[in-house]
Design a protein around this motif. Sequence first.
Motif, PDB file in Angstrom:
ATOM      1  N   SER A 266      71.974  35.273 -12.112  1.00 58.89           N
ATOM      2  CA  SER A 266      73.062  36.222 -12.377  1.00 58.89           C
ATOM      3  C   SER A 266      74.378  35.570 -11.998  1.00 58.89           C
ATOM      4  O   SER A 266      74.534  35.094 -10.864  1.00 58.89           O
ATOM      5  CB  SER A 266      72.880  37.515 -11.571  1.00 58.89           C
ATOM      6  N   MET A 268      77.467  37.213 -12.391  1.00 65.91           N
ATOM      7  CA  MET A 268      78.512  38.186 -12.079  1.00 65.91           C
ATOM      8  C   MET A 268      77.893  39.457 -11.508  1.00 65.91           C
ATOM      9  O   MET A 268      76.710  39.766 -11.735  1.00 65.91           O
ATOM     10  CB  MET A 268      79.328  38.509 -13.328  1.00 65.91           C
ATOM     11  N   ALA A 269      78.708  40.201 -10.770  1.00 65.88           N
ATOM     12  CA  ALA A 269      78.210  41.399 -10.092  1.00 65.88           C
ATOM     13  C   ALA A 269      77.647  42.423 -11.076  1.00 65.88           C
ATOM     14  O   ALA A 269      76.708  43.156 -10.749  1.00 65.88           O
ATOM     15  CB  ALA A 269      79.326  42.013  -9.257  1.00 65.88           C
ATOM     16  N   GLY A 272      74.078  41.571 -11.463  1.00 66.98           N
ATOM     17  CA  GLY A 272      73.335  41.197 -10.258  1.00 66.98           C
ATOM     18  C   GLY A 272      72.765  42.360  -9.476  1.00 66.98           C
ATOM     19  O   GLY A 272      72.607  42.246  -8.245  1.00 66.98           O
ATOM     20  N   ASP A 273      72.437  43.453 -10.135  1.00 65.17           N
ATOM     21  CA  ASP A 273      71.818  44.585  -9.440  1.00 65.17           C
ATOM     22  C   ASP A 273      70.426  44.178  -8.963  1.00 65.17           C
ATOM     23  O   ASP A 273      69.553  43.857  -9.777  1.00 65.17           O
ATOM     24  CB  ASP A 273      71.714  45.770 -10.402  1.00 65.17           C
ATOM     25  N   GLY A 295      76.298  36.343  -8.708  1.00 60.11           N
ATOM     26  CA  GLY A 295      76.325  37.767  -9.018  1.00 60.11           C
ATOM     27  C   GLY A 295      75.492  38.648  -8.114  1.00 60.11           C
ATOM     28  O   GLY A 295      75.714  39.862  -8.035  1.00 60.11           O
ATOM     29  N   TRP A 296      74.537  38.070  -7.403  1.00 58.57           N
ATOM     30  CA  TRP A 296      73.607  38.887  -6.624  1.00 58.57           C
ATOM     31  C   TRP A 296      74.251  39.461  -5.368  1.00 58.57           C
ATOM     32  O   TRP A 296      74.992  38.776  -4.667  1.00 58.57           O
ATOM     33  CB  TRP A 296      72.370  38.063  -6.234  1.00 58.57           C
ATOM     34  N   ARG A 297      73.920  40.716  -5.090  1.00 59.87           N
ATOM     35  CA  ARG A 297      74.308  41.341  -3.834  1.00 59.87           C
ATOM     36  C   ARG A 297      73.176  41.122  -2.838  1.00 59.87           C
ATOM     37  O   ARG A 297      72.133  41.785  -2.885  1.00 59.87           O
ATOM     38  CB  ARG A 297      74.572  42.834  -4.028  1.00 59.87           C
TER      39      ARG A 297
END
Length: 325
Positions: A266, A268-269, A272-273, A295-297
Amino acid sequence: MGPKVCALVQGGEQVTGVGWSVGAVARRLGIAPSTLRTWERRYNIEPSRHTEGGHRRYDETDVARLELMNRLILGGVPPEEAARSALAAGPEELAEPPAPSSVVPSGPAWGAGGNRLAVPDPTPATRKLAGAAMKMDPVAMQDLVWESISTVGVARTWQELLTPVLVGIGERQAASGRYVEVEHLLSSCVQSALSAVLAMADPPLTTRPVLLACAADEQHSLPVYALGAGLAEERVGVRVLGARMPYRALGDAIGRLGPAAVFVWSSMAATGDPLPLADLPATRPAHRLIVGGPGWREAGLPAGVRRVHAYQDALQALRSAVGAG
């Protein structure tokens, strides 16, 4: 007696006369002489000295103004505004080097005429690829990528040649709003080469493959192709599913293949869910689930999911998953 002769040296080249010629200044700035003439005609940034024979020459202040204008343009400022700022700049501004935190890309600019591209820590190879990219020359790009892969392998090609040029194009695009077509053509050439490496790889020595995919709605798939080609070169079995892979389809692939590892990218955010990762099916024997990309949280990743932050780390984690590293 005529004006005092001065000798100026730049990059090992000595220029003799009352100042800098158009060609010498162009080489110093890394732009085409025609660009300097265009700036003079459109924005009145012109030489202030003349030789005894009537040839115009730039003095050190003229060159400093042109360097400031060039830095501003590379940082995304429109040429007309950059010229106004350079003409209005005082001695302190002209003497002041660009700040490290500035938006001006690091390293010299490469390319033809006004189509310049700043590449981080440039090398002869990245200069050539940047020039070919800005000229939109797919044959030259393919030749350079293949030459590098055949010489130093996929991993070093990705890290030392492709990533710097792609970063340079991305920064230039973000600053100017232009060069999308350059990025797309270069990406197409790179993906073609990496896909060819995958297609021509020797039979794998591993029994369970590695599964590589982009997160759902993630369109930037080059990193997964780079990982896949790097592993295939080492005779690790891989399956690259590419961009925008729905999690249900990824789960079906996991169930069919029983991979040793699954990597999800990922950039981008928005893509990246981490919640859908928890619903991916388990396998027996178990596979390792690895995610990469900015992107990952990380706080929301399910237990047991490993996040990697660099290409080499991803390679090593995937090698380890198949018992090859």
